[in-house]
Design a protein around this motif. Structure first.
Motif, mmCIF file in Angstrom:
data_model
loop_
_atom_site.group_PDB
_atom_site.id
_atom_site.type_symbol
_atom_site.label_atom_id
_atom_site.label_comp_id
_atom_site.label_asym_id
_atom_site.label_seq_id
_atom_site.Cartn_x
_atom_site.Cartn_y
_atom_site.Cartn_z
ATOM 1 N N PRO A 40 0.726 -1.118 -0.095
ATOM 2 C CA PRO A 40 -0.073 0.050 0.012
ATOM 3 C C PRO A 40 0.632 1.460 -0.248
ATOM 4 C CG PRO A 40 -0.210 -1.079 2.117
ATOM 5 C CD PRO A 40 0.509 -2.030 1.201
ATOM 6 N N ILE A 41 0.448 2.160 -0.863
ATOM 7 C CA ILE A 41 1.310 3.454 -0.852
ATOM 8 C C ILE A 41 0.209 4.464 -1.349
ATOM 9 C CG2 ILE A 41 2.460 4.810 -2.254
ATOM 10 C CD1 ILE A 41 4.002 2.440 -3.406
ATOM 11 N N GLN A 42 0.081 5.732 -0.180
ATOM 12 C CA GLN A 42 -1.022 6.454 -0.370
ATOM 13 C C GLN A 42 -0.497 8.067 -0.449
ATOM 14 O OE1 GLN A 42 -4.907 5.848 -0.669
ATOM 15 N NE2 GLN A 42 -4.447 8.054 -1.047
ATOM 16 N N TRP A 43 -0.912 8.650 -1.535
ATOM 17 C CA TRP A 43 -0.512 9.786 -1.712
ATOM 18 C C TRP A 43 -1.931 10.969 -1.949
ATOM 19 C CZ3 TRP A 43 3.251 8.252 -6.295
ATOM 20 C CH2 TRP A 43 4.398 7.972 -5.427
ATOM 21 N N GLY A 44 -1.716 11.948 -1.389
ATOM 22 C CA GLY A 44 -2.959 12.791 -1.533
ATOM 23 C C GLY A 44 -4.083 12.314 -0.541
ATOM 24 N N VAL A 45 -5.122 13.170 -0.695
ATOM 25 C CA VAL A 45 -6.298 12.591 0.025
ATOM 26 C C VAL A 45 -7.522 12.420 -0.810
ATOM 27 C CG1 VAL A 45 -5.809 14.168 2.070
ATOM 28 C CG2 VAL A 45 -6.985 15.102 0.212
ATOM 29 N N PRO A 46 -8.844 11.847 -0.594
ATOM 30 C CA PRO A 46 -9.821 11.308 -1.446
ATOM 31 C C PRO A 46 -10.240 12.459 -1.921
ATOM 32 C CG PRO A 46 -10.284 11.282 0.917
ATOM 33 C CD PRO A 46 -8.828 11.403 0.964
ATOM 34 N N PHE A 47 -10.613 12.517 -3.314
ATOM 35 C CA PHE A 47 -11.282 13.577 -3.766
ATOM 36 C C PHE A 47 -12.865 13.316 -4.085
ATOM 37 C CE2 PHE A 47 -9.188 11.011 -7.236
ATOM 38 C CZ PHE A 47 -10.231 10.637 -7.932
ATOM 39 N N SER A 48 -13.216 12.215 -3.608
ATOM 40 C CA SER A 48 -14.694 11.927 -3.591
ATOM 41 C C SER A 48 -15.040 11.243 -2.171
ATOM 42 C CB SER A 48 -14.973 10.851 -4.608
ATOM 43 O OG SER A 48 -16.562 10.476 -4.627
ATOM 44 N N MET A 95 -13.510 17.104 -4.900
ATOM 45 C CA MET A 95 -14.025 17.772 -5.754
ATOM 46 C C MET A 95 -15.569 17.059 -6.050
ATOM 47 S SD MET A 95 -11.773 16.846 -8.848
ATOM 48 C CE MET A 95 -10.711 15.247 -9.141
ATOM 49 N N TYR A 96 -15.822 16.040 -5.277
ATOM 50 C CA TYR A 96 -17.060 15.377 -5.413
ATOM 51 C C TYR A 96 -17.489 14.949 -4.081
ATOM 52 C CZ TYR A 96 -20.468 12.220 -7.919
ATOM 53 O OH TYR A 96 -21.565 11.727 -8.631
ATOM 54 N N LEU A 97 -18.899 15.367 -3.747
ATOM 55 C CA LEU A 97 -19.228 15.153 -2.639
ATOM 56 C C LEU A 97 -20.791 14.564 -2.682
ATOM 57 C CD1 LEU A 97 -19.595 15.367 0.535
ATOM 58 C CD2 LEU A 97 -20.227 17.561 0.531
ATOM 59 N N ILE A 98 -20.848 13.237 -1.922
ATOM 60 C CA ILE A 98 -21.988 12.620 -2.061
ATOM 61 C C ILE A 98 -22.628 12.688 -0.875
ATOM 62 C CG2 ILE A 98 -23.162 10.160 -2.577
ATOM 63 C CD1 ILE A 98 -20.223 9.489 -4.118
ATOM 64 N N PHE A 99 -23.947 13.085 -0.825
ATOM 65 C CA PHE A 99 -24.599 13.433 0.380
ATOM 66 C C PHE A 99 -25.642 11.924 0.435
ATOM 67 C CE2 PHE A 99 -23.811 17.720 -0.091
ATOM 68 C CZ PHE A 99 -23.557 18.311 1.180
ATOM 69 N N TYR A 100 -25.010 10.830 0.599
ATOM 70 C CA TYR A 100 -25.802 9.610 0.908
ATOM 71 C C TYR A 100 -24.940 8.463 1.437
ATOM 72 C CZ TYR A 100 -28.993 5.755 0.059
ATOM 73 O OH TYR A 100 -29.752 4.677 0.219
ATOM 74 N N PHE A 101 -25.640 7.672 2.356
ATOM 75 C CA PHE A 101 -24.999 6.361 2.691
ATOM 76 C C PHE A 101 -26.119 5.665 2.998
ATOM 77 C CE2 PHE A 101 -22.237 4.106 6.052
ATOM 78 C CZ PHE A 101 -22.091 3.104 5.385
ATOM 79 N N LYS A 122 -17.586 25.356 -4.054
ATOM 80 C CA LYS A 122 -17.193 24.726 -5.702
ATOM 81 C C LYS A 122 -16.979 23.396 -5.332
ATOM 82 C CE LYS A 122 -17.787 28.982 -6.953
ATOM 83 N NZ LYS A 122 -18.771 29.641 -7.752
ATOM 84 N N ILE A 123 -17.827 22.636 -4.791
ATOM 85 C CA ILE A 123 -17.487 21.078 -4.808
ATOM 86 C C ILE A 123 -18.817 20.681 -5.676
ATOM 87 C CG2 ILE A 123 -17.561 18.959 -3.412
ATOM 88 C CD1 ILE A 123 -16.565 20.904 -1.037
ATOM 89 N N TYR A 124 -18.688 19.598 -6.274
ATOM 90 C CA TYR A 124 -19.780 18.884 -6.974
ATOM 91 C C TYR A 124 -20.572 18.110 -5.813
ATOM 92 C CZ TYR A 124 -22.028 16.434 -10.838
ATOM 93 O OH TYR A 124 -23.122 15.768 -11.538
ATOM 94 N N THR A 125 -21.771 18.366 -6.008
ATOM 95 C CA THR A 125 -22.674 17.914 -5.001
ATOM 96 C C THR A 125 -23.747 16.831 -5.652
ATOM 97 O OG1 THR A 125 -24.104 19.592 -5.001
ATOM 98 C CG2 THR A 125 -22.327 19.385 -2.982
ATOM 99 N N ALA A 126 -23.774 15.637 -4.907
ATOM 100 C CA ALA A 126 -24.976 14.673 -5.586
ATOM 101 C C ALA A 126 -25.507 13.971 -4.271
ATOM 102 C CB ALA A 126 -24.396 13.727 -6.326
ATOM 103 N N THR A 127 -26.969 13.667 -4.442
ATOM 104 C CA THR A 127 -27.823 13.082 -3.611
ATOM 105 C C THR A 127 -28.615 11.996 -4.363
ATOM 106 O OG1 THR A 127 -28.747 13.076 -1.495
ATOM 107 C CG2 THR A 127 -29.654 14.493 -3.282
ATOM 108 N N SER A 128 -28.881 11.043 -3.426
ATOM 109 C CA SER A 128 -30.025 9.976 -3.952
ATOM 110 C C SER A 128 -31.145 10.290 -3.000
ATOM 111 C CB SER A 128 -29.445 8.665 -3.766
ATOM 112 O OG SER A 128 -30.162 7.626 -4.308
ATOM 113 N N THR A 129 -32.362 9.983 -3.482
ATOM 114 C CA THR A 129 -33.533 10.260 -2.711
ATOM 115 C C THR A 129 -34.767 9.405 -3.209
ATOM 116 O OG1 THR A 129 -35.355 11.880 -2.125
ATOM 117 C CG2 THR A 129 -34.270 12.357 -4.334
ATOM 118 N N ASN A 130 -35.505 9.023 -2.366
ATOM 119 C CA ASN A 130 -36.873 8.276 -2.923
ATOM 120 C C ASN A 130 -37.962 9.078 -3.242
ATOM 121 O OD1 ASN A 130 -38.512 9.058 -0.255
ATOM 122 N ND2 ASN A 130 -37.256 7.506 0.719
ATOM 123 N N ALA A 131 -37.624 10.607 -3.143
ATOM 124 C CA ALA A 131 -38.401 11.563 -3.729
ATOM 125 C C ALA A 131 -39.795 11.801 -3.104
ATOM 126 C CB ALA A 131 -38.576 11.234 -4.924
#
Length: 342
Positions: A40-48, A95-101, A122-131
């Motif tokens: 395991p080699i890990q550079w940077g931080v998660p972008f999602s 750069m990518y943020l998911i509002f869901y687990f 300026k983060i790309y945002t997404a979510t999932s919903t049952n509406a």
């Protein structure tokens, strides 16, 4: 099917900065270097990152811990102050943020305020919903929040089929919510959010695949996506496993049992570029760890960077490289070996 929409891709590109691109390059190169060197080699931080607004849900879907009310962890709501503190730490690189687990995001009263905060960064945002909560007011607030992507779960085009999986749900409410969003996008002259129907293909609804495409055109959503269903008890067959092979995660063996199609290579892209943060601050590897059994850190105690580069995280990556099949949450996974986004 709706026509291909390039607006969403162009919108995502507007979120890119040199720092975010450089971070993405570091993450990607460390992932491939790990595959090559077998350590395991890990550079940077998660972008999602996936942030869980709540574990509560109004429906009782049979393959979902929220629906089954079967969590082994506490039920609760993400606090806005904790969310904003974490985003302040990470927003320059992600750069990518998911509002869901787990759960239904719109049940959290502060949900759209948190979307607005992330959008302003300026983060790309997404979510999932049952509406079911996309009434006229919430639909307008959703468009005004700057949300970039809205996934609407619709697993049937008639009530009798829809309710076989979305137990307790009302298809009319889903369609009304979708129409409200489409209306307010037009009213506010907004190209966001990019809206698509997500159709979880199971045996009871597989005959309505073409119908949902027509319904999407009728309502005016941007796209339709089909998703394979994760089935917990699949080995001896399950009434939810579709008969259409391309929409099934499982294959039937000569002895009548089923196995997952994925070859489960000993690497996982998600573990390098993404992570999930539960409503109460636990950091877990991915969305398959629904009960947060593999707790890699606690953001109520440590900073994200301390967690991401911790010995606990390093040991989990090392364990994955040694044998992915030996990790329980990987055993029923259909993803991970490809480099792709949500």
């Amino acid at each position: 099917m709706p026509e291909i929409n390039y607006t969403d891709s162009l919108n995502f590109l507007t979120k890119l900065t040199f720092r975010r691109c450089w971070n993405g390059f570091k993450v990607l190169s460390s992932f491939y270097l790990t595959k090559w060197m077998k350590r395991p080699i890990q550079w940077g931080v998660p972008f999602s990152i996936s942030f869980e607004p709540t574990t509560s849900c109004n429906l009782r879907c049979p393959e979902c811990p929220s629906g089954l009310r079967a969590f082994t962890r506490p039920i609760g709501m993400l606090e806005k102050d904790f969310f904003t503190k974490t985003i302040e730490e990470l927003h320059k690189d992600m750069m990518y943020l998911i509002f869901y687990f787990q759960g239904e995001p719109y049940l959290n009263p502060a949900f759209l305020d948190m979307v607005k905060f992330a959008s302003d960064k300026k983060i790309y945002t997404a979510t999932s919903t049952n509406a079911h909560y996309l009434n006229d007011e919430n639909a307008r607030r959703t468009v005004e929040s700057g949300l970039d992507r809205l996934i609407i779960s619709i697993d049937g085009t008639t009530q009798d089929v829809y309710q076989q999986y979305r137990i307790g749900g009302k298809l009319d409410k889903v369609l009304e919510g979708a129409r409200n969003i489409v209306k307010w996008k037009k009213e506010l002259n907004s190209k966001k959010p990019y809206v698509f129907f997500q159709f979880l293909v199971v045996k009871p609804n597989e005959h309505q695949i073409e119908d949902v495409k027509k319904l999407a055109i009728e309502i005016g959503v941007d796209d339709v996506r089909f998703k394979t269903a994760q089935i917990y008890d699949y080995k001896n067959g399950n009434s939810l496993i579709p008969t259409i092979d391309k929409f099934s995660r499982y294959r039937k063996m000569p002895d009548g049992t089923y196995e997952i199609k994925n070859s489960l290579e000993n690497n996982c892209w998600k573990l390098w570029h993404a992570c999930v943060i539960s409503w109460d601050g636990l950091v877990v590897p991915c969305c398959f760890d629904k009960d947060a059994d593999h707790r890699l850190g606690d953001l109520k105690k440590d900073s994200f960077l301390e967690v991401w580069h911790s010995d606990t995280y390093k040991e989990f990556r090392k364990k994955l490289i040694a044998g992915r099949k030996n990790i329980d949450i990987c055993a029923n996974c259909s993803e991970g070996t490809k480099v792709w986004s949500e």
